[in-house]
Design an enzyme around this catalytic site. Structure first.
Site, short mmCIF file in Angstrom:
data_model
loop_
_atom_site.label_atom_id
_atom_site.label_comp_id
_atom_site.label_asym_id
_atom_site.label_seq_id
_atom_site.Cartn_x
_atom_site.Cartn_y
_atom_site.Cartn_z
N HIS A 113 2.22 -8.98 2.15
CA HIS A 113 2.48 -7.99 3.20
C HIS A 113 1.59 -8.17 4.42
O HIS A 113 1.78 -7.48 5.42
CB HIS A 113 2.29 -6.58 2.63
CG HIS A 113 3.29 -6.22 1.59
ND1 HIS A 113 4.64 -6.09 1.86
CD2 HIS A 113 3.15 -5.96 0.26
CE1 HIS A 113 5.29 -5.76 0.75
NE2 HIS A 113 4.41 -5.69 -0.24
N GLU A 217 5.85 -4.02 -11.00
CA GLU A 217 6.18 -3.04 -9.96
C GLU A 217 7.66 -2.69 -9.94
O GLU A 217 8.21 -2.36 -8.89
CB GLU A 217 5.73 -3.56 -8.60
CG GLU A 217 6.03 -5.03 -8.37
CD GLU A 217 5.29 -5.61 -7.17
OE1 GLU A 217 4.78 -4.84 -6.35
OE2 GLU A 217 5.25 -6.84 -7.05
N ASP A 243 6.26 0.15 -5.10
CA ASP A 243 7.51 -0.57 -5.40
C ASP A 243 8.19 0.03 -6.63
O ASP A 243 9.42 0.09 -6.69
CB ASP A 243 7.23 -2.06 -5.63
CG ASP A 243 7.09 -2.82 -4.32
OD1 ASP A 243 7.95 -2.64 -3.44
OD2 ASP A 243 6.12 -3.57 -4.16
#
Length: 350
Positions: A113, A217, A243
């Protein structure tokens, strides 16, 4: 007469105590609840951890070849410590260096990210090595290509995202092992991880010291978490509550009771893997409704409490708001003073 042989002078290295740079007590201030838009970077909250982080500054290019290598993350986990870390998404070497000097036990350089890739990660690794702070590289995807390039940089560990089954976990381990135990490409004589070939003991220690983390996740991953955690070579299960909440249909409500119940189920699955001998450690990210102390109490041994971008954002917003509030106060004070002057003039004119 034999020719003279040049011998380089020897140098003594005096490690600099970290206490010169920061207060080693890792106690963070409790803040008020953080709004939902801040979930990726809650203000660090109160958590006191073990104090055995190394007090030396690394002298060489990588931890594996430094004169005074700090204890590995795996050895500290085996000793029962709870480690506190930060995610680095800005890929700023300066912020990485500050994080190391501040006293975090580990950092996660986030290529999933964050803004950077391999080259930018290298700059951060060099800054962190100067503070003897272990760095974990979070890969953008679980693939042999990304793992190979990341491993050659010499991180303390790798984090593989979105692992949903035993087979994917086994592949992650294979990516980190040289043949015949894995598929990692052999370039150890020239890569940074081995001190560019100077560290003669690299091959003997790398697979023992490298921390392999698998992120769980998704609902599918939670359903298989015991077998993921039980894979030989998987050291940590990194829980991904945001997530996970998205895959459950609660993207805007990660604190929903159903999400929290699923998280507890996941945690118990990881703990079961350890009772069977071996198994994985729990790692997670604190949220406003799930503080670092909460995670520690539930058995997490690696806790991340902030993101560099989020910390700077919070500080910048607070600074601007403080300034604007001071202007409003000055304006209010001026208005009050003007009113008093008008009253005074009116009095004397009567």
């Amino acid at each position: 007469m034999s020719a003279a042989v040049y011998r380089p002078p020897s140098f003594s290295f005096n490690p600099i105590p970290k206490s010169l740079f920061f207060n080693p007590t890792k106690t963070l201030n409790q803040s008020s609840p953080t709004p939902l838009h801040s979930l990726h970077s809650p203000t660090p909250q109160t958590l006191t951890l073990n104090q055995s982080k190394t007090t030396t500054i690394a002298a060489a290019a990588s931890h594996s070849s430094s004169l005074f290598p700090p204890p590995s993350l795996k050895s500290r986990l085996r000793n029962g410590e709870t480690l506190y870390g930060i995610f680095l998404c800005s890929f700023s070497p300066t912020l990485a260096e500050i994080a190391g000097l501040a006293g975090y036990d580990f950092t996660v350089i986030d290529m999933e990210h964050g803004f950077g890739g391999i080259k930018e990660s290298l700059d951060c690794l060099r800054a962190l090595d100067a503070t003897s702070t272990p760095a974990i590289l979070r890969l953008p995807e679980s693939s042999g290509t990304w793992a190979k390039k990341a491993l050659d940089l010499g991180p303390a560990g790798l984090m593989f995202p979105m692992i949903e089954g035993k087979e994917e976990a086994e592949k992650a381990v294979e990516y980190c092992r040289y043949p015949p135990n894995g598929v990692r490409g052999a370039a150890h004589p020239i890569v940074r991880a081995s001190g560019y070939g100077i560290d003669a003991g690299y091959l003997e220690s790398v697979e023992e010291e490298l921390l392999i983390m698998c992120q769980v996740e998704s609902v599918r991953g939670v359903e298989r978490i015991e077998e993921i955690a039980g894979v030989d070579g998987v050291d940590c299960i990194q829980m991904g509550p945001l997530d996970l909440s998205a895959t459950m249909g609660y993207l805007w409500d990660p604190g929903n009771k159903k999400v929290r119940d699923m998280m507890r189920l996941s945690e118990e699955g990881v703990k079961k893997s350890r009772t069977k001998g071996g198994g994985a450690y729990l790692a997670g990210f604190a949220l406003p409704f799930d503080t670092p102390s909460d995670l520690k109490a539930r058995g997490y041994q690696m806790v991340s409490g902030a993101v560099d971008v989020g910390l700077f954002r919070a500080a910048a917003v607070e600074d601007v708001n403080r300034f604007r509030m001071s202007l409003e106060k000055e304006s209010s004070d001026d208005d009050g003073a003007e009113g008093e002057k008008d009253d005074d003039e009116k009095y004397w004119s009567e």
